[in-house]
Every structure is written in C-alpha cells, then in structure tokens.
Design a protein around this motif. Structure first.
Motif, short mmCIF file in Angstrom:
data_model
loop_
_atom_site.label_atom_id
_atom_site.label_comp_id
_atom_site.label_asym_id
_atom_site.label_seq_id
_atom_site.Cartn_x
_atom_site.Cartn_y
_atom_site.Cartn_z
N GLU A 24 -12.56 40.04 96.55
CA GLU A 24 -13.87 40.16 95.92
C GLU A 24 -13.87 41.27 94.87
O GLU A 24 -13.36 42.36 95.09
CB GLU A 24 -14.91 40.49 97.01
N CYS A 25 -14.45 40.96 93.71
CA CYS A 25 -14.50 41.92 92.61
C CYS A 25 -15.45 43.07 92.95
O CYS A 25 -16.58 42.86 93.37
CB CYS A 25 -14.97 41.20 91.35
N TYR A 26 -14.96 44.28 92.74
CA TYR A 26 -15.76 45.47 93.05
C TYR A 26 -16.97 45.60 92.12
O TYR A 26 -18.01 46.14 92.50
CB TYR A 26 -14.87 46.71 92.90
N ILE A 27 -16.85 45.04 90.91
CA ILE A 27 -17.94 45.17 89.94
C ILE A 27 -19.01 44.10 90.12
O ILE A 27 -20.19 44.40 90.28
CB ILE A 27 -17.38 45.08 88.49
N CYS A 28 -18.59 42.82 90.10
CA CYS A 28 -19.61 41.75 90.12
C CYS A 28 -19.75 41.07 91.50
O CYS A 28 -20.60 40.21 91.67
CB CYS A 28 -19.29 40.71 89.05
N GLN A 29 -18.89 41.47 92.44
CA GLN A 29 -18.93 40.91 93.81
C GLN A 29 -18.64 39.41 93.91
O GLN A 29 -18.88 38.80 94.94
CB GLN A 29 -20.27 41.22 94.51
N ALA A 49 -10.78 44.03 90.72
CA ALA A 49 -11.84 43.52 89.84
C ALA A 49 -11.30 42.42 88.93
O ALA A 49 -10.09 42.24 88.82
CB ALA A 49 -12.41 44.66 89.00
N HIS A 50 -12.22 41.67 88.32
CA HIS A 50 -11.82 40.69 87.31
C HIS A 50 -11.38 41.41 86.04
O HIS A 50 -11.94 42.46 85.71
CB HIS A 50 -13.01 39.79 86.92
N ILE A 51 -10.48 40.77 85.33
CA ILE A 51 -10.07 41.36 84.05
C ILE A 51 -11.26 41.43 83.09
O ILE A 51 -11.41 42.38 82.32
CB ILE A 51 -8.87 40.59 83.43
N GLU A 52 -12.16 40.46 83.19
CA GLU A 52 -13.35 40.45 82.32
C GLU A 52 -14.30 41.60 82.68
O GLU A 52 -15.10 42.03 81.86
CB GLU A 52 -14.13 39.13 82.46
N CYS A 53 -14.23 42.04 83.93
CA CYS A 53 -15.16 43.08 84.37
C CYS A 53 -14.68 44.49 84.02
O CYS A 53 -15.49 45.39 83.84
CB CYS A 53 -15.41 42.98 85.87
N ILE A 54 -13.37 44.70 83.98
CA ILE A 54 -12.90 46.07 83.68
C ILE A 54 -11.89 46.15 82.53
O ILE A 54 -11.50 47.24 82.13
CB ILE A 54 -12.28 46.77 84.91
ZN LIG Z 1 -15.96 40.76 88.44
#
Ligand SMILES: [Zn+2]
Length: 205
Positions: free
Chosen positions: A141-146, A162-167
């Motif tokens: 699970e992505c820490y930023i967007c869950q 996290a997703h690459i798009e998120c960080i």
């Molecule tokens: Zn994410």
C-alpha cells in the motif's frame, strides 16, 4: 570503556564536546583541548576512561586511545563511514540508555567495511535496524495515497513504499525488496538497486 565517536562540537576555547556510543549508552563527554587531539574525530573507535561521572558537570574523557581500522587511510571509506555515524547520531541523540543492538551493529559494519562494498554494508545494516525497531512496512500500500502498489515500488525515508507518481523517485521490484527484508541481506539486489536504497537511507533513518 570502548565507544564510537558519533559527533563532536565546539565548547570553550579549544575544548570539545563529544557524543559517544558505547554498548548500552549514548553519552556526551567533555574533552579539554579536544581540538589538539587527532584521535577525537567522528567515526573513530576509541578506548577511554571517564572522569567525573557522578559530578554535576559533564563527565570528562581521559586517556583516549585509538583502535585503528585497517581502512584508516582510505579517504572514500572514511567519508562514507562518517556520514553513517552522522545518521546514527541524528537517530539516537535524544536517548541515553540503548539496546546493545546499535553498538553491535556499528561494530559489525566496521568489520565488514574494509572488504565489502560500503553501500552494501549500509543497506544490510539498515534492514536489521528497521527490523529491530519494528518499522518494516508492508509493501502493498502506498504511504501517500493509500492505494495498492503494483510490481514496482518507490521508497521514501524509512523505506515507506509509494507510487512513482506519488513521490517521483526510482522504482525497485517489490518481490526483490520483500526478499531482502526477509533474508536481511542485499545479496540478490544489483548495484543500481543498492544505489537507490543507499540514497533512501542517506535521507535519514
Ligand atoms: Zn500513491
């Protein structure tokens, strides 16, 4: 006593205040004319005697003796070693009593430092630290967007996935990471992956 010097700061005149990690403590010591002592350097492993432990002033370092590393003349190795000590200092500086785990981990790293790739030693040590502190994250699970993560994950400080798009930081194969977490070794990670993990660790423990 024996300890690693994690930090040194200026005191009055040529005096210095050094923070050392011993097997079960993080402690500050005063050293008169510390500026004149070449041994008093971040990263060094030293033997010492303490004076004034029970007084109202800061205890003082006496009879400092260097325990030399075989890589003492390798500037690259020393420089990365000092960066690593800085990370331990930032991580532990507000504590006093600590588990022997930390000293043992630093000692073990120093023993591998000569022969092994230093980035790999750091990557191997860091997963042990996260496990000891029960901070290993689930990689699903992505820490930023869950939202769920796919086969590739990017990592934030503390190996938060996290997703690459998120960080917007480089990705690593999730299965390879899980294996590394499980066996506590970077054995199956290639040099590019080691570099990504190393950069992540350098942001802070
Ligand atoms: Zn994410």
């Amino acid at each position: 006593m024996r300890g690693f010097i994690l930090n040194i700061r200026d005191a009055k005149g040529e005096d210095k205040i050094a923070t050392l990690i011993t097997s079960d403590k993080i402690k500050k010591y005063y050293r008169f004319f510390g500026a004149r002592h070449a041994i008093l350097k971040v990263g060094n492993l030293v033997e010492f005697r303490v004076e004034g432990e029970d007084g109202s002033y800061m205890p003082r370092l006496r009879e400092l003796r260097l325990i030399e590393f075989p890589w003492i003349l390798n500037n690259d190795k020393i420089s990365i070693w000092q960066d690593l000590m800085q990370l331990f200092f930032t991580h532990l500086k507000d504590r006093e009593d600590i588990a022997t785990f930390y000293y043992d981990l630093i000692l073990k790293s120093s023993e591998k430092w000569e022969k092994q790739n230093t980035k790999r030693v750091i990557v191997d040590s860091y997963i042990e630290l996260l496990i000891e502190e029960k901070r290993v994250r689930d990689l699903n699970e992505c820490y930023i967007c869950q939202k769920p993560l796919n086969k590739l994950v990017s990592l934030m400080r503390g190996y938060r996935p996290a997703h690459i798009e998120c960080i917007n930081s480089p990705q690593i194969d999730k299965l390879k990471l899980e294996n590394y977490f499980k066996i506590k070794k970077s054995l199956y990670l290639n040099d590019d992956e080691i570099d990504i993990l190393y950069q992540t660790i350098m942001r802070g423990f």
